[in-house]
Design a protein around this motif. Structure first.
Motif, short mmCIF file in Angstrom:
data_model
loop_
_atom_site.label_atom_id
_atom_site.label_comp_id
_atom_site.label_asym_id
_atom_site.label_seq_id
_atom_site.Cartn_x
_atom_site.Cartn_y
_atom_site.Cartn_z
N MET A 146 0.85 -1.19 0.00
CA MET A 146 0.00 0.00 0.00
C MET A 146 0.88 1.24 0.00
N LYS A 147 0.53 2.24 -0.78
CA LYS A 147 1.34 3.45 -0.86
C LYS A 147 1.36 4.14 0.50
N LYS A 148 2.56 4.53 0.92
CA LYS A 148 2.70 5.33 2.14
C LYS A 148 2.36 6.76 1.81
N THR A 149 2.00 7.55 2.83
CA THR A 149 1.63 8.94 2.61
C THR A 149 2.34 9.83 3.60
N LEU A 150 2.97 10.89 3.13
CA LEU A 150 3.59 11.90 3.98
C LEU A 150 2.80 13.17 3.79
N ILE A 151 2.29 13.74 4.86
CA ILE A 151 1.46 14.93 4.76
C ILE A 151 2.13 16.10 5.45
N LEU A 152 2.26 17.22 4.78
CA LEU A 152 2.68 18.48 5.35
C LEU A 152 1.67 19.52 4.86
N THR A 153 1.36 20.57 5.56
CA THR A 153 0.44 21.59 5.08
C THR A 153 1.10 22.94 5.14
N THR A 154 0.54 23.94 4.46
CA THR A 154 1.14 25.26 4.45
C THR A 154 0.44 26.24 5.36
N ALA A 155 -0.35 25.79 6.30
CA ALA A 155 -1.01 26.67 7.24
C ALA A 155 -1.08 25.99 8.60
N LEU A 156 -1.00 26.79 9.69
CA LEU A 156 -1.10 26.24 11.03
C LEU A 156 -2.53 25.82 11.28
N VAL A 157 -2.72 24.57 11.71
CA VAL A 157 -4.07 24.04 11.91
C VAL A 157 -4.14 23.38 13.26
N SER A 158 -5.33 22.92 13.64
CA SER A 158 -5.52 22.32 14.95
C SER A 158 -4.86 20.95 15.02
N LEU A 159 -4.82 20.38 16.20
CA LEU A 159 -4.14 19.11 16.39
C LEU A 159 -4.82 17.96 15.65
N GLY A 160 -6.00 18.19 15.11
CA GLY A 160 -6.68 17.15 14.37
C GLY A 160 -6.42 17.20 12.89
N GLN B 226 11.91 24.38 1.80
CA GLN B 226 11.90 22.96 2.15
C GLN B 226 10.94 22.17 1.26
N THR B 227 9.86 22.80 0.86
CA THR B 227 8.94 22.13 -0.06
C THR B 227 9.64 21.83 -1.38
N GLU B 228 10.39 22.80 -1.90
CA GLU B 228 11.08 22.61 -3.18
C GLU B 228 12.26 21.65 -3.05
N ALA B 229 13.00 21.76 -1.94
CA ALA B 229 14.22 20.97 -1.79
C ALA B 229 13.97 19.55 -1.29
N PHE B 230 13.01 19.40 -0.38
CA PHE B 230 12.78 18.11 0.25
C PHE B 230 11.49 17.43 -0.22
N VAL B 231 10.38 18.16 -0.11
CA VAL B 231 9.07 17.55 -0.29
C VAL B 231 8.83 17.07 -1.72
N LYS B 232 8.98 17.97 -2.69
CA LYS B 232 8.70 17.59 -4.07
C LYS B 232 9.62 16.49 -4.58
N PRO B 233 10.95 16.59 -4.36
CA PRO B 233 11.82 15.49 -4.79
C PRO B 233 11.52 14.18 -4.07
N MET C 135 8.60 13.21 -2.96
CA MET C 135 7.40 12.67 -3.60
C MET C 135 7.75 11.98 -4.91
N ALA C 136 8.58 12.65 -5.70
CA ALA C 136 8.94 12.10 -7.01
C ALA C 136 9.68 10.78 -6.90
N GLN C 137 10.54 10.67 -5.89
CA GLN C 137 11.36 9.46 -5.75
C GLN C 137 10.61 8.31 -5.10
N THR C 138 9.74 8.61 -4.15
CA THR C 138 9.11 7.56 -3.35
C THR C 138 7.64 7.33 -3.64
N GLY C 139 6.99 8.29 -4.29
CA GLY C 139 5.55 8.19 -4.49
C GLY C 139 4.75 8.53 -3.26
N ILE C 140 5.41 9.05 -2.25
CA ILE C 140 4.73 9.42 -1.00
C ILE C 140 4.14 10.83 -1.14
#
Length: 355
Positions: free
Chosen positions: A1-15, A35-42, A44-49
């Protein structure tokens, strides 16, 4: 099953991560974008996460609250060095086995490739960043030049921006009062040194505009609310490069430290969290980050080739805290000092503010 890594661009509640497999929290603004350009997008591209980013003004605070409440919804967090040491000592963070980190691109083992202090029991450095001060060059064509100039309201009139907290402000005040960087913590460790720092701050207190989030400092400068301000060096660089602001950094008296990726205790996604950290703190990951924003790579191998900003023409070396020309009167933050004195000095700072 594909793993998922989630980050968001706004401060949200603990839920916020109820439907996510893994969540990463950082500081937002130009830093988060880098960090989105250097870490997150690459990644995603490499792992499918799948990857999104969550922001906080100080990720250490919600991480501690989550672990203590038993409701951990963040799997990787980006926090300051002293917080990484303190929270590790308090059992808030998972240990990270340094032997699992990838070797440098030149084959150097990770333990030798990272700069001293960049890997701790519970953290791995994402970059070396700096507290500096900056001004609008269109208003002060001839300066300021030194940290002492920040406190000279007669020669350089106007409001001053300062971060609302004791850390880096008390050290900055002592250097502004003539204490060499190499002697700052010896002085600040004494009651007389603490008094001296607050006395120096008293000289500009009525003219200070306090900021708390990293994005506020360059905005205060851009809006003309302050004549000069302390700031994170990457935020000033981003405003100058990306928005064309006439901002100039003064490196004299800079206060630098490692920023760390950590894993909150009790994360349900330990392996995915480690995978993200290993990817992001590789030679390639740290090089990519330094090409997005002016924070120094924590690996020696990442500095072996010339770093060029994402515009394709700006050489990054002069804009990095760790460049030799920027280190003349530079102070490395003492994590040990702040682990021991954070509470008492911030209590004193808040009392001083209310006077």
């Amino acid at each position: 099953m594909k793993k998922t890594l989630i980050l968001t661009t706004a401060l949200v509640s603990l839920g916020f991560a109820a439907n996510a497999d893994v969540t990463v929290m950082s500081w937002g603004g130009a830093y988060g974008e880098a960090q989105t350009e250097a870490f997150v997008k690459p990644f995603m591209a490499q792992t499918g996460i799948t990857t999104i980013m969550v922001d906080s003004d100080n990720p250490a605070t919600p991480v501690k609250a989550m672990v203590e409440s038993g409701n951990v919804t963040v799997d990787v967090a980006n926090i300051e060095y002293a917080d990484a040491i303190r929270l590790c000592d308090e059992g808030i963070l998972e240990p990270i086995d340094a032997s699992t980190l990838p070797a440098g691109s030149d084959g150097t083992p990770a333990a030798e490739d990272f700069i001293p202090g960049a890997v701790t029991e519970c953290g791995v450095s994402t970059d070396v960043w700096s507290n500096v001060f900056a001004y609008d060059a269109s208003k002060f064509p001839e300066g300021p030049k030194t940290v002492a100039d920040f406190f000279d309201l007669e020669k350089f009139p106007g409001k001053r921006g300062l971060k609302k907290g004791a850390k880096a402000v008390l050290e900055f005040a002592l250097m502004g009062d003539g204490v060499p960087a190499s002697e700052v913590y010896a002085v600040l460790s004494t009651p007389e040194g603490v008094e001296r720092a607050f006395a120096k701050l008293d000289t500009i207190k009525k003219d200070v505009v306090w900021w708390e989030a990293g994005s506020q400092a360059p905005q205060l400068l851009a809006d003309g609310e302050v004549a000069m301000t302390t700031a994170y060096n990457g935020r000033i660089f981003a405003a100058a490069q990306n928005e064309g602001k006439p901002f100039q950094i003064v490196w004299d008296g800079q206060i630098y430290e490692n920023e760390m990726f950590v894993i909150p205790k009790g994360t349900p996604n330990m392996e995915q969290a480690l995978e993200f950290i290993r990817f992001s703190t590789s030679t390639e990951g740290l090089r990519a980050s330094a090409q997005q924003i002016s924070y120094g790579p924590a690996r020696k191998s990442a500095m072996k080739e010339e770093l060029i900003f994402k515009d394709g023409k700006t050489v990054m070396a002069p804009h990095l805290p760790t460049s030799p020309e920027n280190m003349t009167n530079a102070l490395e933050t003492s994590a040990e000092f702040w682990v021991d004195h954070d509470s008492e000095l911030n209590e004193r700072f808040q009392a001083w503010l209310s006077q």
